[in-house]
Design a protein around this motif. Sequence first.
Motif, mmCIF file in Angstrom:
data_model
loop_
_atom_site.group_PDB
_atom_site.id
_atom_site.type_symbol
_atom_site.label_atom_id
_atom_site.label_comp_id
_atom_site.label_asym_id
_atom_site.label_seq_id
_atom_site.Cartn_x
_atom_site.Cartn_y
_atom_site.Cartn_z
ATOM 1 N N SER A 263 -76.286 -69.995 -24.611
ATOM 2 C CA SER A 263 -75.680 -69.725 -23.636
ATOM 3 C C SER A 263 -77.183 -68.903 -22.403
ATOM 4 O O SER A 263 -76.724 -68.696 -21.491
ATOM 5 N N GLU A 264 -78.536 -68.502 -23.682
ATOM 6 C CA GLU A 264 -79.244 -67.339 -23.058
ATOM 7 C C GLU A 264 -80.607 -68.700 -22.841
ATOM 8 O O GLU A 264 -80.888 -68.365 -21.623
ATOM 9 N N TYR A 265 -80.657 -69.470 -23.433
ATOM 10 C CA TYR A 265 -81.384 -70.246 -23.619
ATOM 11 C C TYR A 265 -81.694 -71.614 -23.549
ATOM 12 O O TYR A 265 -81.419 -71.871 -25.121
ATOM 13 N N GLY A 266 -82.267 -72.102 -23.202
ATOM 14 C CA GLY A 266 -81.937 -73.514 -23.189
ATOM 15 C C GLY A 266 -82.852 -74.713 -23.748
ATOM 16 O O GLY A 266 -83.994 -74.119 -23.211
ATOM 17 N N PHE A 267 -82.261 -75.843 -23.729
ATOM 18 C CA PHE A 267 -83.385 -76.637 -24.151
ATOM 19 C C PHE A 267 -84.349 -76.686 -23.811
ATOM 20 O O PHE A 267 -85.971 -76.757 -23.345
ATOM 21 N N TYR A 268 -84.250 -76.717 -21.906
ATOM 22 C CA TYR A 268 -85.743 -77.473 -21.453
ATOM 23 C C TYR A 268 -86.431 -75.818 -21.161
ATOM 24 O O TYR A 268 -87.413 -75.934 -20.866
ATOM 25 N N SER A 269 -85.344 -74.992 -20.883
ATOM 26 C CA SER A 269 -85.858 -74.316 -20.192
ATOM 27 C C SER A 269 -87.206 -74.190 -19.344
ATOM 28 O O SER A 269 -88.450 -73.432 -19.192
ATOM 29 N N ASP A 276 -80.053 -67.332 -12.807
ATOM 30 C CA ASP A 276 -80.779 -66.521 -13.496
ATOM 31 C C ASP A 276 -80.372 -66.757 -15.087
ATOM 32 O O ASP A 276 -78.974 -67.192 -15.930
ATOM 33 N N HIS A 277 -81.043 -65.887 -16.341
ATOM 34 C CA HIS A 277 -80.756 -65.392 -17.436
ATOM 35 C C HIS A 277 -79.107 -64.453 -16.938
ATOM 36 O O HIS A 277 -78.935 -64.097 -15.649
ATOM 37 N N ALA A 283 -85.460 -64.315 -10.366
ATOM 38 C CA ALA A 283 -85.350 -64.932 -8.812
ATOM 39 C C ALA A 283 -87.222 -63.787 -8.075
ATOM 40 O O ALA A 283 -87.906 -64.619 -7.477
ATOM 41 N N SER A 284 -87.104 -63.251 -9.286
ATOM 42 C CA SER A 284 -88.385 -62.339 -8.933
ATOM 43 C C SER A 284 -89.678 -61.842 -10.717
ATOM 44 O O SER A 284 -88.769 -61.928 -11.649
ATOM 45 N N GLU A 285 -90.651 -61.498 -10.478
ATOM 46 C CA GLU A 285 -91.556 -61.139 -11.769
ATOM 47 C C GLU A 285 -92.479 -60.593 -11.794
ATOM 48 O O GLU A 285 -92.909 -59.502 -10.216
ATOM 49 N N ARG A 286 -92.792 -59.488 -12.390
ATOM 50 C CA ARG A 286 -93.725 -59.015 -12.134
ATOM 51 C C ARG A 286 -95.752 -59.496 -12.461
ATOM 52 O O ARG A 286 -95.303 -60.043 -14.356
#
Length: 325
Positions: A263-269, A276-277, A283-286
């Motif tokens: 449910s958290e990590y799909g094959f395509y990723s 969202d996870h 939506a943003s990153e460091r």
Amino acid sequence: MSRFRYPRPPSSEITPEAVYRRRRELIGLGLASPLLALAGCAGAEDASAAGTTAAPAAPTDTPDGFRSNEELTTWRDATNYNNFYEFGTGKADPARNAHTLVTNPWVVVVGGEAEVTGTFPLEDFLRPHAVQERIYRLRCVEGWSMVLPWQGVPLGEVLARFRPTSKAKYVAFTTLADRGQMPGLRWPVLDWPYREGLRIDEAMHPLTLLATGLYGKPLPNQNGAPLRLVVPWKYGFKSIKSIVRIDFTENMPVTSWNQSQPSEYGFYSNVNPAVDHPRWSQASERRIAGDGRRLVANRIPTLPFNGYGAQVASLYEGMDLRKWF
């Protein structure tokens, strides 16, 4: 004995880190070879501990995506804050523990739906393909990203030599699993060995890389030595490290994080800020870059396909990217 036994560019063709980090100078150099990247999704601790600086301007890439004008992450951050659970779940564990990994000699097994299969010493597996350099962004699913100059060989060039058959729809990858070398295997964090996979058109795409070095140096153990995958438009856990087996398959292969938490990590990723996870926003990153101090991280918007949409979006035409996440 050096791990770096396969062809490598002469030192005169490797740009020093100080020059890499001056993006204007880098662009002005017009480097002869395209720049190849990978990093084991490294990050840094919360920037609030050291303050933040202004967010960088939007990246300007070459049309093929092999270069970027963005500020580079430092060698120290790239090699001291890593995800490599075979050496521990803490971010500092791989740098502390990965000295136990023996990378020479190293062999890669190729199997499945291909005309040429077998067990190949690393130098024969990569030969005769020339090592290139590229600069790529990589984004961790946890919300960290880096920009690094890597050395390696385009995966598609290597795979073509094994002549995959018409049944080969996917490519599966397996990491070394040796408890004597990898202390993290003592804990069932995942169903070892670590496994990943790509659709074959993703694997053959020019951006997909087998990385062998970082900043003009042999790939450090904690970053996935001696051979790791880099898929810059996908989350970092797709960039499997210390590869010992590659299989061409007709069916979608089992992948470690998708098997563990589907449910958290799909094959395509694929990097998708609109999905969202389940436990946090994407939506943003460091972005780990800047003046070289640890913990410097600028929060910036996450880009669809990590900014490589112009190169790869056509691979997913007609797909529901919320379903096939």
